[in-house]
Design a protein around this motif. Structure first.
Motif, PDB file in Angstrom:
ATOM      1  N   VAL A  49      72.452  30.673  38.601  1.00  0.00           N
ATOM      2  CA  VAL A  49      73.096  29.586  39.342  1.00  0.00           C
ATOM      3  C   VAL A  49      72.192  29.260  40.525  1.00  0.00           C
ATOM      4  CG1 VAL A  49      75.130  28.826  40.611  1.00  0.00           C
ATOM      5  CG2 VAL A  49      75.397  30.356  38.643  1.00  0.00           C
ATOM      6  N   MET A  50      71.628  28.057  40.493  1.00  0.00           N
ATOM      7  CA  MET A  50      70.714  27.627  41.551  1.00  0.00           C
ATOM      8  C   MET A  50      71.502  27.111  42.743  1.00  0.00           C
ATOM      9  SD  MET A  50      67.767  28.279  40.336  1.00  0.00           S
ATOM     10  CE  MET A  50      66.553  27.352  41.221  1.00  0.00           C
ATOM     11  N   ASN A  51      71.011  27.218  43.947  1.00  0.00           N
ATOM     12  CA  ASN A  51      69.786  27.845  44.366  1.00  0.00           C
ATOM     13  C   ASN A  51      70.014  29.309  44.750  1.00  0.00           C
ATOM     14  OD1 ASN A  51      67.943  25.668  44.181  1.00  0.00           O
ATOM     15  ND2 ASN A  51      68.609  24.869  46.126  1.00  0.00           N
ATOM     16  N   GLY A  52      71.243  29.626  45.076  1.00  0.00           N
ATOM     17  CA  GLY A  52      71.552  30.960  45.577  1.00  0.00           C
ATOM     18  C   GLY A  52      71.216  32.085  44.630  1.00  0.00           C
ATOM     19  N   GLY A  53      71.365  31.869  43.341  1.00  0.00           N
ATOM     20  CA  GLY A  53      71.129  32.930  42.369  1.00  0.00           C
ATOM     21  C   GLY A  53      69.671  33.177  42.043  1.00  0.00           C
ATOM     22  N   LEU A  54      68.771  32.395  42.609  1.00  0.00           N
ATOM     23  CA  LEU A  54      67.350  32.498  42.279  1.00  0.00           C
ATOM     24  C   LEU A  54      66.781  33.891  42.555  1.00  0.00           C
ATOM     25  CD1 LEU A  54      64.748  31.082  41.358  1.00  0.00           C
ATOM     26  CD2 LEU A  54      64.404  30.395  43.728  1.00  0.00           C
ATOM     27  N   VAL A  55      67.001  34.416  43.743  1.00  0.00           N
ATOM     28  CA  VAL A  55      66.422  35.716  44.118  1.00  0.00           C
ATOM     29  C   VAL A  55      67.030  36.835  43.277  1.00  0.00           C
ATOM     30  CG1 VAL A  55      66.138  37.394  45.992  1.00  0.00           C
ATOM     31  CG2 VAL A  55      65.836  34.952  46.448  1.00  0.00           C
ATOM     32  N   ILE A  56      68.347  36.897  43.220  1.00  0.00           N
ATOM     33  CA  ILE A  56      68.995  37.986  42.480  1.00  0.00           C
ATOM     34  C   ILE A  56      68.662  37.914  40.988  1.00  0.00           C
ATOM     35  CG2 ILE A  56      71.182  36.693  42.449  1.00  0.00           C
ATOM     36  CD1 ILE A  56      70.875  40.488  42.135  1.00  0.00           C
ATOM     37  N   THR A  57      68.626  36.727  40.411  1.00  0.00           N
ATOM     38  CA  THR A  57      68.325  36.620  38.982  1.00  0.00           C
ATOM     39  C   THR A  57      66.903  37.108  38.694  1.00  0.00           C
ATOM     40  OG1 THR A  57      69.831  34.740  38.774  1.00  0.00           O
ATOM     41  CG2 THR A  57      68.266  35.090  36.974  1.00  0.00           C
ATOM     42  N   GLY A  58      65.951  36.666  39.489  1.00  0.00           N
ATOM     43  CA  GLY A  58      64.572  37.095  39.277  1.00  0.00           C
ATOM     44  C   GLY A  58      64.407  38.594  39.384  1.00  0.00           C
ATOM     45  N   LYS A  59      65.009  39.177  40.388  1.00  0.00           N
ATOM     46  CA  LYS A  59      64.890  40.627  40.577  1.00  0.00           C
ATOM     47  C   LYS A  59      65.674  41.388  39.512  1.00  0.00           C
ATOM     48  CE  LYS A  59      63.598  40.668  45.359  1.00  0.00           C
ATOM     49  NZ  LYS A  59      62.613  41.728  45.499  1.00  0.00           N
ATOM     50  N   ASP A 156      79.700  45.093  47.951  1.00  0.00           N
ATOM     51  CA  ASP A 156      80.875  44.469  48.564  1.00  0.00           C
ATOM     52  C   ASP A 156      80.551  44.191  50.026  1.00  0.00           C
ATOM     53  OD1 ASP A 156      82.425  44.726  46.252  1.00  0.00           O
ATOM     54  OD2 ASP A 156      83.089  46.730  46.816  1.00  0.00           O
ATOM     55  N   ILE A 157      81.183  43.166  50.556  1.00  0.00           N
ATOM     56  CA  ILE A 157      80.892  42.807  51.940  1.00  0.00           C
ATOM     57  C   ILE A 157      82.153  42.316  52.628  1.00  0.00           C
ATOM     58  CG2 ILE A 157      80.273  40.370  51.786  1.00  0.00           C
ATOM     59  CD1 ILE A 157      77.537  41.431  53.089  1.00  0.00           C
ATOM     60  N   GLU A 158      82.198  42.534  53.918  1.00  0.00           N
ATOM     61  CA  GLU A 158      83.334  42.056  54.698  1.00  0.00           C
ATOM     62  C   GLU A 158      83.323  40.535  54.747  1.00  0.00           C
ATOM     63  OE1 GLU A 158      82.274  42.737  59.150  1.00  0.00           O
ATOM     64  OE2 GLU A 158      81.153  44.232  57.993  1.00  0.00           O
ATOM     65  N   ASP A 159      84.413  39.963  55.187  1.00  0.00           N
ATOM     66  CA  ASP A 159      84.592  38.509  55.200  1.00  0.00           C
ATOM     67  C   ASP A 159      83.922  37.894  56.429  1.00  0.00           C
ATOM     68  OD1 ASP A 159      85.407  35.989  54.530  1.00  0.00           O
ATOM     69  OD2 ASP A 159      87.498  36.274  55.106  1.00  0.00           O
ATOM     70  N   ARG A 160      82.596  37.753  56.322  1.00  0.00           N
ATOM     71  CA  ARG A 160      81.799  37.131  57.379  1.00  0.00           C
ATOM     72  C   ARG A 160      80.848  36.131  56.733  1.00  0.00           C
ATOM     73  NH1 ARG A 160      79.126  41.597  61.162  1.00  0.00           N
ATOM     74  NH2 ARG A 160      78.693  39.753  62.408  1.00  0.00           N
ATOM     75  N   TYR A 161      80.313  35.220  57.533  1.00  0.00           N
ATOM     76  CA  TYR A 161      79.318  34.285  57.015  1.00  0.00           C
ATOM     77  C   TYR A 161      77.995  35.025  56.926  1.00  0.00           C
ATOM     78  CZ  TYR A 161      76.647  30.269  55.837  1.00  0.00           C
ATOM     79  OH  TYR A 161      75.838  29.405  55.153  1.00  0.00           O
ATOM     80  N   ILE A 162      77.430  35.110  55.716  1.00  0.00           N
ATOM     81  CA  ILE A 162      76.228  35.913  55.493  1.00  0.00           C
ATOM     82  C   ILE A 162      75.098  35.055  54.933  1.00  0.00           C
ATOM     83  CG2 ILE A 162      77.468  38.086  55.212  1.00  0.00           C
ATOM     84  CD1 ILE A 162      77.232  37.713  52.180  1.00  0.00           C
ATOM     85  N   PHE A 163      73.880  35.582  55.066  1.00  0.00           N
ATOM     86  CA  PHE A 163      72.699  34.923  54.508  1.00  0.00           C
ATOM     87  C   PHE A 163      71.650  35.975  54.185  1.00  0.00           C
ATOM     88  CE2 PHE A 163      72.137  34.943  59.104  1.00  0.00           C
ATOM     89  CZ  PHE A 163      70.829  35.352  59.278  1.00  0.00           C
ATOM     90  N   GLY A 164      70.659  35.575  53.393  1.00  0.00           N
ATOM     91  CA  GLY A 164      69.571  36.459  52.971  1.00  0.00           C
ATOM     92  C   GLY A 164      69.660  36.775  51.495  1.00  0.00           C
ATOM     93  N   TYR A 165      68.534  37.126  50.879  1.00  0.00           N
ATOM     94  CA  TYR A 165      68.460  37.488  49.458  1.00  0.00           C
ATOM     95  C   TYR A 165      69.069  36.404  48.571  1.00  0.00           C
ATOM     96  CZ  TYR A 165      66.173  41.918  48.633  1.00  0.00           C
ATOM     97  OH  TYR A 165      65.230  42.880  48.458  1.00  0.00           O
ATOM     98  N   GLY A 166      68.804  35.164  48.905  1.00  0.00           N
ATOM     99  CA  GLY A 166      69.299  34.039  48.123  1.00  0.00           C
ATOM    100  C   GLY A 166      70.383  33.247  48.825  1.00  0.00           C
TER     101      GLY A 166
END
Length: 185
Positions: A49-59, A156-166
Motif C-alpha cells: 500500500v503506497m506510500n506508507g507501505g513502501l519501507v515495510i514491504t521492501g524490508k 503495537d503502539i500507543e495512540d499518538r501521532y507517529i512517523f518514520g519507517y514509512g
C-alpha cells in the motif's frame, strides 16, 4: 505549496523515539518468519500500500524466502494531512487475484478504513484468501470494525501521532530510521 523545513526539522528533533531501528528490524524479521511459515507453499500475491507501505514491504520481502509476486496499490485517506478523510483510489490492483492468496502490506493499522476497503476489493476480485500485514498496530477503540486486527503485525503502539519507517509527518520523515511520536501528541 511552501514548506517550512525548519518546522519539519524541529518536529523530528523534538519527537519521542518509541522504537529504534534495531527493534523495528527485529519485528520485521519476526513478521517475515511468521508469513513464511504460513504461506511458503501458496504462491501469494503481495500488495504494497503506497506510500506508507513502501519501507515495510521492501524490508519484509527480503525475509520471505519463497516464490511470490509483488505489486502495489495506492489508496489513501490522508493526502499528507494529520487526519483521514474519504478514501481516494489512485492505483487499484491490476493482477488477476482469482483463487490466489493475497497479502496486503501497509505501514500502520490505525482506524483501518483504507486497509478494510483494499481487503474488500481483493475479495470482490476473487482472491481465495486475503491477509494483512502491518508494521504498527495503533492501540485504541476507533477501528473500522470492532476487534479489527492485522493477520501479521510487527509492533503495537500507543495512540499518538507517529512517523518514520514509512509513516509520514505532512509528507516528510518517511525515511526516519525509527518510529517517532510528535511531542505532545
Amino acid at each position: 505549496m511552501s514548506v517550512d523545513l525548519d518546522h519539519i526539522r524541529q518536529v523530528r528533533e523534538e519527537a519521542d523515539c518509541l522504537y529504534n531501528e534495531q527493534q523495528i528490524e527485529e519485528a520485521i524479521a519476526n513478521m517475515g518468519k511468521a508469513i513464511t511459515e504460513q504461506l511458503s507453499d501458496s504462491n501469494p500475491l503481495i500488495y504494497c500500500v503506497m506510500n506508507g507501505g513502501l519501507v515495510i514491504t521492501g524490508k519484509l520481502m527480503t525475509h520471505l524466502q519463497f516464490p511470490l509476486e509483488a505489486s502495489y496499490v495506492h489508496a489513501t485517506r490522508y493526502r499528507d494531512q494529520l487526519t483521514g478523510g474519504q478514501l481516494n483510489w489512485k492505483v487499484r490492483p491490476t493482477q488477476d487475484m482469482k483463487g490466489r492468496t493475497v497479502v496486503v502490506v501497509d505501514d500502520i493499522l490505525d482506524e483501518g478504513h483504507t486497509l478494510d476497503a483494499i481487503v474488500d476489493f481483493c475479495k470482490e476480485q476473487g482472491a481465495e484468501k486475503v491477509l494483512t500485514a502491518v508494521l504498527i498496530d495503533k492501540k485504541h477503540d476507533r477501528k473500522a470494525r470492532p476487534g479489527m486486527k492485522a493477520d501479521f503485525c510487527g509492533l503495537d503502539i500507543e495512540d499518538r501521532y507517529i512517523f518514520g519507517y514509512g509513516l509520514d509527518y505532512q509528507g516528510y520523515w518517511r525515511n526516519a530510521n525509527g518510529i517517532f511520536a510528535l511531542k505532545g501528541h
